[in-house]
Enzyme design. Structure first.
Site, PDB file in Angstrom:
ATOM      1  N   ASN A  87       0.815  -1.106   0.102  1.00  0.00           N
ATOM      2  CA  ASN A  87       0.164   0.036   0.414  1.00  0.00           C
ATOM      3  C   ASN A  87       0.572   1.928   0.007  1.00  0.00           C
ATOM      4  OD1 ASN A  87      -3.021  -1.015  -0.034  1.00  0.00           O
ATOM      5  ND2 ASN A  87      -2.746  -1.438   1.811  1.00  0.00           N
ATOM      6  N   GLY A  92      -0.159   8.231  -0.171  1.00  0.00           N
ATOM      7  CA  GLY A  92      -0.064   9.984  -0.963  1.00  0.00           C
ATOM      8  C   GLY A  92       1.283  10.420  -0.383  1.00  0.00           C
ATOM      9  N   GLY A  93       2.306   9.144   0.415  1.00  0.00           N
ATOM     10  CA  GLY A  93       3.219  10.549   0.078  1.00  0.00           C
ATOM     11  C   GLY A  93       3.231  11.265   0.856  1.00  0.00           C
ATOM     12  N   ARG A 339     -10.268  12.271   9.611  1.00  0.00           N
ATOM     13  CA  ARG A 339     -10.902  12.084   8.907  1.00  0.00           C
ATOM     14  C   ARG A 339     -11.799  11.082   8.993  1.00  0.00           C
ATOM     15  NH1 ARG A 339      -5.718   8.229   6.593  1.00  0.00           N
ATOM     16  NH2 ARG A 339      -4.932  10.390   4.421  1.00  0.00           N
ATOM     17  N   GLU A 478       1.380  -0.093  10.449  1.00  0.00           N
ATOM     18  CA  GLU A 478       0.047  -0.800  10.262  1.00  0.00           C
ATOM     19  C   GLU A 478      -0.217  -2.350  11.032  1.00  0.00           C
ATOM     20  OE1 GLU A 478      -4.227  -0.602   7.970  1.00  0.00           O
ATOM     21  OE2 GLU A 478      -1.554  -0.564   6.663  1.00  0.00           O
TER      22      GLU A 478
END
Length: 519
Positions: A87, A92-93, A339, A478
């Site tokens: 992933n 998006g870096g 978020r 993660e």
């Protein structure tokens, strides 16, 4: 004497059968033929032996591999997919950094304590505070570490939702590939061995119960479980699990969150499953917060996966534009909230039958100036262009007068320095005065798993019952749980992955070395 031969043959057959069964399990242990008192482990022999084995090649995995190699370890990285990066390469870096040189250059006052406070607020207080502090404290040094190994940041700092101040650095490519590719290049120079198409099938323990290696399926063609051939790789110092989340494992994620059915798309790559997590749990790893699964609030229903809209909305819409309900042409939430708050708000936009009514996010040319996926979004008709607000309203079926009035209220908020409607921070805000305008339909997608295995500040995986480290087993990124609590703030995945990956490598390298045997 003749009566002893069948017994000896039977004992040999049982030994062979038990060993074969162990090869497909989680631990190489061979039981004795008769009494329990005779049961003892068989000394494992390996096809290849390393100091540290890293499972996974994303931010956490590659940071761990490079750090370990630079410290002097012989390192192996394995990944079940045909390419490295997982992933992380389609990420998006963006990296949240407290105390970066770009913040200093732009006069932004920030601190580790403030970043911790922001992440605690987003996590609804469910965060593992010790691990959270470890991550935040390591961001500035790790961002510099990445720079020194080839990552190039854009020359400005950004303000993502949920962060009190602008603290986001982003790669020049607007992609995690801007971090992964340089790290792979360094790893190759440092002699790190890297195998793709190598799936983890279990762990190997020695007679002391320490994890000293992994069982894998080499030359594996995902997702064909019967492909490839079994091998065993030894780890003299430790195994670091950097296997990511399980956002594409629909069955497993539904166990945690029944509402996350196959009707809800994901930004994750196809191999983001719970297989490695389950293997750690079989070893007694303590799973935490598995039901805390984040939806990305910047996705579009008009394309699959991460797509072009995600980067556009992150860089342009949320920072420099507005999101409105198409039925009213009006805002309905704070575009710079965390978020979870944004995704939850968007998911409430439904008709009387419960079907989605997709909101529209939009900005003007000034707001979209830094959006690198704009051209692609326009090409594939995910993003639409309009010369006037009235034309934008017509494209999406919105009441033009209400939309124009909403933009006027926003401009007034910018002039006065206060968003009275939703309390959005206005540090980098500007008035939206003229077109062209760019709009995109929005609907959340499964993006990130806050849950995983519990670790301590040495990145050692903790046992469910004893709460003590499972010796020889480390985890980062993660694959771990607890750091983000109920919701991860944007750009904190890179921060967590790089900091905890390096942390795991340092502690694994400092651990005792065990002697292993080649086959």
């Amino acid at each position: 004497m003749s009566n002893d031969k069948p017994m000896l043959a039977s004992r040999r057959a049982m030994l062979k059968k038990t060993a074969a069964l162990a090869a497909g399990g989680a631990t190489l242990m061979v039981a004795g033929p008769s009494r329990a008192s005779e049961c003892k482990p068989v000394t494992p022999k390996f096809d290849e032996i390393y100091d540290i084995i890293v499972v996974g090649s994303g931010f956490a995995g590659m940071a761990a591999a490079v750090q370990a190699a630079e410290d002097g370890a012989k390192v192996l990285v394995i990944d079940k997919m045909p390419v490295f990066g997982g992933n992380s390469t389609i990420n998006g870096g963006a990296m949240a950094v407290a105390g970066s040189h770009l913040q200093e250059k732009e006069g932004v006052k920030d601190s580790v304590a403030l970043m911790v406070e922001d992440m605690l607020a987003a996590g609804r207080g469910m965060n593992d505070k010790k691990m959270l502090e470890l991550v935040c404290d390591g961001t500035a040094e790790s961002a510099k570490w990445l720079e020194e190994r080839g990552t190039v940041w854009k020359p400005f700092v950004q303000h993502f939702g949920g962060h009190s101040v602008p603290r986001i650095l982003q790669t020049r490519e607007s992609s995690g590939a801007g971090i992964i590719r340089p790290l792979i290049k360094v790893a190759n120079k440092k002699g790190v061995t890297m195998y793709t198409q190598t799936e983890l099938r279990g762990f190997v323990k020695n007679e002391d119960g320490r994890i000293v290696g992994v069982q894998v399926q080499s030359d594996y063609f995902w997702p064909k479980k019967r492909s490839g051939s079994p091998k065993m790789y030894g780890a003299r110092k430790g195994v670091i699990m950097a296997t990511g989340g399980f956002g594409r494992d629909i069955d497993f994620r539904q166990i945690q969150q029944p509402s996350l059915t196959d009707e809800l798309d994901s930004t994750n790559h196809a191999g983001a499953t719970a297989d490695a997590l389950k293997l750690m749990m079989l070893e007694g790893a303590n799973p935490v917060h598995l039901d805390q699964i984040q939806l990305g609030p910047w996705s579009s229903p008009d394309e699959k996966g991460f797509g072009t809209a995600s980067q556009f909305n992150t860089i342009a819409t949320y920072q420099n534009g507005l999101v409105v309900d198409v039925r009213t042409g009006e805002r309905f939430f704070n575009e710079l909230a965390d978020r979870k708050a944004r995704a939850d708000a968007i998911m409430t936009r439904r008709d009387d039958e419960g079907k989605p009514v997709y909101p529209v996010g939009f900005t003007n040319a000034k707001g979209a100036a830094q959006a690198q996926t704009l051209a692609w979004g326009l090409k594939y008709d995910v993003i639409k262009k309009a010369d006037t607000l009235e034309e934008l309203a017509e494209i999406y079926g919105m009441p033009a007068d209400k939309l124009v009035a909403q933009v006027e209220r926003w401009n007034e908020a910018v002039r006065t320095g206060e968003d009275k409607e939703f309390g959005r921070p206005l540090m980098q805000a500007f008035e939206l005065k003229e077109g062209p305008w760019y709009g995109v339909r929005m609907w959340p997608k499964v993006h990130y798993c806050m849950g995983g295995v519990r670790v301590n500040t040495h990145s050692e995986v903790l046992h469910l019952v004893t709460n003590k480290p499972i010796t020889g087993l480390y985890a980062a990124g993660e694959a771990t749980g607890g750091i983000h609590g109920a919701s991860r703030l944007g750009a904190c995945a890179v921060a967590e992955g790089v900091v905890t990956g390096r942390n795991a490598a340092k502690h694994a390298f400092a651990s005792n070395t065990v002697e292993l045997q080649l086959a």
